[in-house]
Design an enzyme around this catalytic site. Structure first.
Site, short mmCIF file in Angstrom:
data_model
loop_
_atom_site.label_atom_id
_atom_site.label_comp_id
_atom_site.label_asym_id
_atom_site.label_seq_id
_atom_site.Cartn_x
_atom_site.Cartn_y
_atom_site.Cartn_z
N GLU A 189 36.89 33.20 47.40
CA GLU A 189 37.67 31.96 47.36
C GLU A 189 38.16 31.60 48.76
O GLU A 189 39.34 31.35 48.98
CB GLU A 189 38.85 32.10 46.39
CG GLU A 189 38.39 32.20 44.95
CD GLU A 189 39.52 32.39 43.94
OE1 GLU A 189 40.61 32.82 44.35
OE2 GLU A 189 39.30 32.11 42.75
N GLU A 283 33.58 32.16 38.62
CA GLU A 283 34.68 32.58 37.76
C GLU A 283 35.00 31.42 36.84
O GLU A 283 35.50 30.40 37.28
CB GLU A 283 35.94 32.93 38.57
CG GLU A 283 35.78 34.15 39.45
CD GLU A 283 37.04 34.43 40.29
OE1 GLU A 283 38.15 34.07 39.86
OE2 GLU A 283 36.89 35.00 41.38
#
Ligand SMILES: *[C@@H]1O[C@H](CO)[C@@H](O)[C@H](O)[C@H]1NC(C)=O
Ligand SMILES: *[C@@H]1O[C@H](CO)[C@@H](O)[C@H](O)[C@H]1NC(C)=O
Ligand SMILES: *[C@@H]1O[C@H](CO)[C@@H](O)[C@H](O)[C@H]1NC(C)=O
Length: 982
Positions: A189, A283
């Site tokens: 991320e 995710e």
């Protein structure tokens, strides 16, 4: 070669190319051709793979003997992949000292994945977030005088030892070396931060570190949402582009669905951002973390339950997603202080496979239906998602229904939902779908289709059932099978819904099971049309072309299983459509792990929680032996080849010690407040400056625990002064969400802060009962809840200090006081290499190793009731006991520690539980919500002696006790899983 074609397509100018050219150009794609990709999907040895994966963290289940159990359950859910993080903080607690042994070794994890036939996506960070302390950064990074997750060489150098070691370990497990790892995600991320964010030089440098460590499989990225960072680079220079999606948010009003949260533009964004890579969601929200004082995981599981899974996941299928990872696929435990401050011990996450490894949640069953469908539908992998801008009303003419098409060469998929996805009403509709026989308005045999409440459906046209054309189906497909000239198709719908199917070819039909009037038949479009209403009474229709159609409702479909035959030479035992679609289908109950057909014998392995009628559909007609869980089992085989048998469930005899009835020992674990306590070996807080860039010192010397190498659990401080009479002490401490502190003047309690969910630090003034001329010691005990994450690249959030931030003592200058402190024994030079650098805190009993088996408890005082006796005054006691367990074999029986206190009668207490030395629970009754702490077999010895210790810190006048503490067994499953090691 595919890589080269893609590279050519991507050799367009882009802003970073010049910078990149300066770097090592050998980066491109790594040198291997086993894992490739195009715009549709990845391929393994040229075979398309729809990578359906569940996130599973081995470090959250420190019982390697159970990893295969989890992988088999993931496989049984229809998944062929697992994504896993590696937590740097656990492997390099001391700078330069990397170790990955015992429960931290990854080789057994790779081996188990391989045995189960699961591909792996490795996500080793170095930064992982993951709701772990520091986001996976070891505590010593607090002292780096630079922003983290930047190209700054001070930071990059600090990561090098870890990355080269973990990279090397993962490299050995790549598919190129016969292992299960097919993808690697560097960083995590990398999606927000301080300038020069986003920094392609940094991102590229992390990739280079992994290439240097031997990683050759493709990289994949996970933008935290589809910003498109680095998308314009394209592979092989840059990773396959992927992003995360948590549309339901976290810890919101649990009863309501958020509005405007369903992403409808992600398909368009993908086309804009990374059209030449497979659409990848690294995710996808599969539950939620839950904070201190939160709702509890059963509630997050229900909120992100089957309705959410149908509406939101099918929305992703409407974008043609082929790399799809559910976060979390498997719950786990934040044992041994590994969690971040906002989270408590359980990391169950509301996942389809629970923290106790049970598969009873409906989330598991619904996901199984979806995954099994896509794995049975090779056409999906290359079908093209259509523009959904005008989805409302398209195909149905009903503006309350949105339809998005995913069109293949021949097979088409249509995703339908309410236009307002939060709508809980029932919408009736007809749908006009394009087929090889022209547009057909369905249903053709009267009535209408319906979307009942929050739901989404996948309709198909011209769907290949092993050579038979399913012209259309509004019933959803579970799976199909091809056994020579004998075919099985299993479909389902919501209970009470009308569904219609059309099978091309106009042979005869026969209802072989179910009421004769339960299906309407007709012939149109050169096809057999059939309509049924889904109910728990199944109907089986036989067509003269050899096709048997099982017409089910959704809840009946939950009981059907289909698992790959073990071993396939092409790709290992990974899901492979060739073998997969010729394996018998099993109708059973709780879980089916594997089915093996050799000669005339069927071997079935499964888990049962009740006496279960099983059926094996698609076996050869001449089966002579059925073996279920290694027991020969009587069976009948009917004229259609279906095998029927009964598996008997016999409840085990379980006897667990009653914790209020066994004998306990107790130790005062706060000797630090006693007059004769010797702190000469404590660390002197002597640093006059701190390298911690997150906060300027307010004191003449640093009192940040991280500056002295203490990064986990309780920390203690002591200082001395000679009183002028009646001083007041002001303290500012910091420990993160829900932390607390207590303060003593000599052995006199002067006050506590019991914790609040939103109080990360606390200012408090204490009037000291000090007499002029007397010498006093102040002792401060602080609960350190873990380090903050460092989600923003370039920031230093994880350095947010723990300990005493500021102090003043009336009548004294700050510099009149000097402090000593302690935390876990040895600090970063931690002693317990088995349980790792974070398992221990600074409690006296922990520093003495009394939490470990073999502690000399016989010399301690007896305690009648242990923690249920408790303390009459503020303080900290340490209770210990040993007992034997002799659990029945052949069952999987989780054992949890269950705390129960009646809110009215409880003051603030904090407990930590240690099972055979592993800290497996932090119970804070006044904050909650966790009262039940599962501890896996392997941490418990199920056939031997166990050492259980509980620390109890009473923070308020009057002390406190645990009113009830029990060992709780269950849920009980009769299990075919044999492998449990320590
Ligand atoms: C790295 O950070 C340190 C501390 O902020 C700074 O002194 C140094 O100049 C930085 N190095 C680079 C190459 O930017
Ligand atoms: C989808 O259709 C809308 C409206 O016709 C258009 O504005 C948009 O650009 C289209 N998207 C793509 C990716 O073609
Ligand atoms: C969650 O639900 C399961 C299954 O109903 C139950 O066994 C368990 O006790 C529940 N957990 C909590 C913390 O309530």
């Amino acid at each position: 070669m595919i890589l080269k074609i893609i590279f050519a397509a991507f050799s367009v100018a882009c802003i970073f190319v010049q910078q990149l050219a300066a770097l090592d150009t050998s980066l491109g794609g790594g040198s291997q051709d086993i894992v490739t990709w195009d715009k549709h999907s990845i391929m393994v040895r040229g075979q398309r793979v729809i990578f359906f994966s569940g996130e599973f963290h081995p470090f959250r289940l420190p019982a390697p003997g159970l990893w295969l159990d989890v992988f088999q359950k993931i496989k049984a859910m229809g998944f062929n992949g697992v994504s896993f993080y590696v937590n740097w903080a656990l492997l390099e607690g001391k700078e330069g000292d990397f170790t990955a042994e015992g429960v931290f070794a990854l080789e057994p994890f790779f081996e188990a994945a391989k045995t189960a036939g699961i591909y792996l996506l490795a996500r080793p960070g170095p930064y992982i977030n993951a709701e772990v302390s520091g986001g996976g950064f070891p505590g010593w990074l607090s002292r780096l005088p630079t922003g983290l997750r930047t190209r700054n060489s001070t930071y990059m150098d600090a990561t090098q030892n870890y990355v080269s070691n973990i990279g090397g370990i993962i490299a050995k497990a790549q598919i190129t070396n016969g292992g299960p790892v097919i993808l690697v995600q560097p960083e995590n991320e990398y999606s927000s931060g301080d300038p020069p964010f986003p920094d392609p030089v940094y991102f590229r440098a992390v990739e280079q570190q992994y290439r240097d460590a031997g990683i050759v499989v493709p990289f994949i990225s996970n933008d935290n949402s589809p910003h498109g960072f680095f998308y314009d680079q394209g592979p092989p220079e840059w990773p396959i582009y992927g992003h995360d999606s948590y549309p339901m948010g976290f810890n919101d009003d649990i009863s309501e669905w958020p509005v405007d949260a369903l992403p409808t533009n992600y398909g368009d964004l993908h086309e804009e951002m990374a059209p030449n890579t497979p659409y990848s969601v690294i995710e996808c929200q599969g539950g939620s973390w839950d904070p201190w004082g939160g709702y509890g995981y059963n509630k997050t599981a229900a909120r992100q339950g089957p309705e959410y899974q149908r509406v939101f996941f099918k929305n992703f299928y409407s974008f043609g997603v082929t790399i799809f990872n559910i976060y979390m696929g498997v719950g786990g435990t934040n044992w041994g202080n590994m969690g971040y401050p906002e989270g408590y011990t359980s990391y169950d996450y509301g996942a389809p496979i629970t923290e106790m490894r049970t598969v009873e949640r409906e989330n598991f069953s619904e996901l199984k239906l979806q995954a099994m469908f896509l794995q049975s539908s090779p056409a999906y992998a290359t079908a093209i998602p259509q523009n959904n801008t005008h989805a409302n009303g398209s195909y149905t003419g009903n503006l309350n229904i949105a339809t998005t098409a995913v069109l293949g060469n021949r097979t088409n998929f249509f995703v339908l939902r309410h236009a307002d996805y939060t709508d809980t009403s029932t919408a009736k509709y007809h749908v006009t779908l394009p087929t090889s026989k022209g547009n057909i308005t369905i249903p053709q045999l009267g009535g209408s289709l319906s979307l009942v409440g929050r739901d989404s459906k996948l309709h198909v046209t011209d769907y290949d059932v092993g050579g038979i054309n399913l012209l259309y189906s509004t019933a959803e497909i579970f799976t199909w099978r091809n056994f020579g000239n004998h075919h099985i198709l299993v479909v389902y719908g919501g209970p009470g819904e009308t569904h219609e199917l059309a099978i091309q070819g106009s042979g005869t039909t026969r209802i072989v099971e179910g009421p004769q009037n339960s299906v309407k038949f007709d012939k149109k479009q050169d096809s057999t049309i059939m309509q049924y209403t889904a109910s728990d009474q199944r109907t089986i229709v036989e067509l003269s072309n050899g096709l048997y159609i099982y017409l089910l409702d959704r809840y009946s479909a939950y009981n059907y299983w289909s698992i790959d035959l073990p071993s396939d030479t092409v790709s290992g035992n990974y899901t492979n459509t060739t073998t997969f679609l010729s394996t018998p289908i099993v109708k059973a109950g709780y879980l089916v792990r594997s089915i093996k057909v050799t000669d005339k014998t069927i071997n079935l392995l499964g888990d049962f929680n009740s006496t279960t009628e099983i059926e094996i559909i698609g076996a050869d007609n001449d089966i002579s032996t059925l073996v279920v869980n290694n027991e020969p089992t009587e069976f009948q085989q009917d004229s259609h080849g279906v095998i029927k048998a009964t598996v008997n469930f016999k409840g085990p005899d379980i006897s667990l010690p009653v914790l209020s009835e066994i004998s306990w020992k107790v130790l005062d674990t706060l000797p630090e407040i006693q007059k004769d306590y010797d702190d000469s070996r404590w660390m002197k807080a002597s640093l006059s400056r701190s390298n911690n860039t997150e906060r300027n010192l307010s004191t003449p010397m640093s009192l940040y625990a991280s500056d002295y190498g203490f990064h986990s659990g309780y920390i203690l401080y002591r200082t001395n002064f000679t009183s002028n009479g009646g001083e007041s002490l002001h303290l500012e401490t910091q420990g993160g969400s829900a932390y607390g502190h207590s303060v003593w003047l000599n052995d006199t309690f002067v006050g506590s802060f019991s914790g609040e969910i939103t109080a990360y630090s606390w200012n408090q003034t204490f009037g000291l009962p000090a007499k002029k001329g007397q010498r006093y010691t102040i002792t401060v005990l602080i609960d350190q809840m873990g380090y903050e994450e460092n989600g923003s690249a370039g920031s230093s959030d994880m350095k947010t200090p723990r300990g005493i931030l500021n102090y003043s003592l009336s009548g004294f200058k700050q510099s009149d006081l000097s402090w000593k402190m302690t935390g876990n024994l040895g600090g970063e030079s931690y002693r317990d290499r088995i349980r790792g650098p974070l398992n221990e805190g600074g409690l006296f009993a922990e520093r003495q190793g009394y939490h470990l088996p073999g502690a000399p408890i016989s010399s301690w005082k007896n305690s009648n009731l242990g923690p249920m006796e408790g303390l009459r005054e503020p303080g900290v006691a340490f209770y210990a006991t040993t007992f034997k367990l002799d659990m029945p074999t052949g069952y999987d029986i989780p054992i949890s520690l269950s705390f129960a206190n009646n809110t009215d009668t409880t003051s603030s207490i904090r407990c930590q539980v240690y099972v055979n030395g592993y800290q497996f629970g932090k119970w804070i009754h006044n904050i909650g919500p966790q009262d039940i702490f599962p501890v896996p077999e392997g941490i418990w010895d199920y056939h031997g002696e166990n050492y259980l210790a509980v620390s109890l810190w009473a923070l308020e006048k009057g002390g406190g006790k645990v009113e009830k503490l029990d060992l709780v067994a269950g849920p009980v499953v009769q299990s075919s899983y044999p492998g449990r090691s320590k």
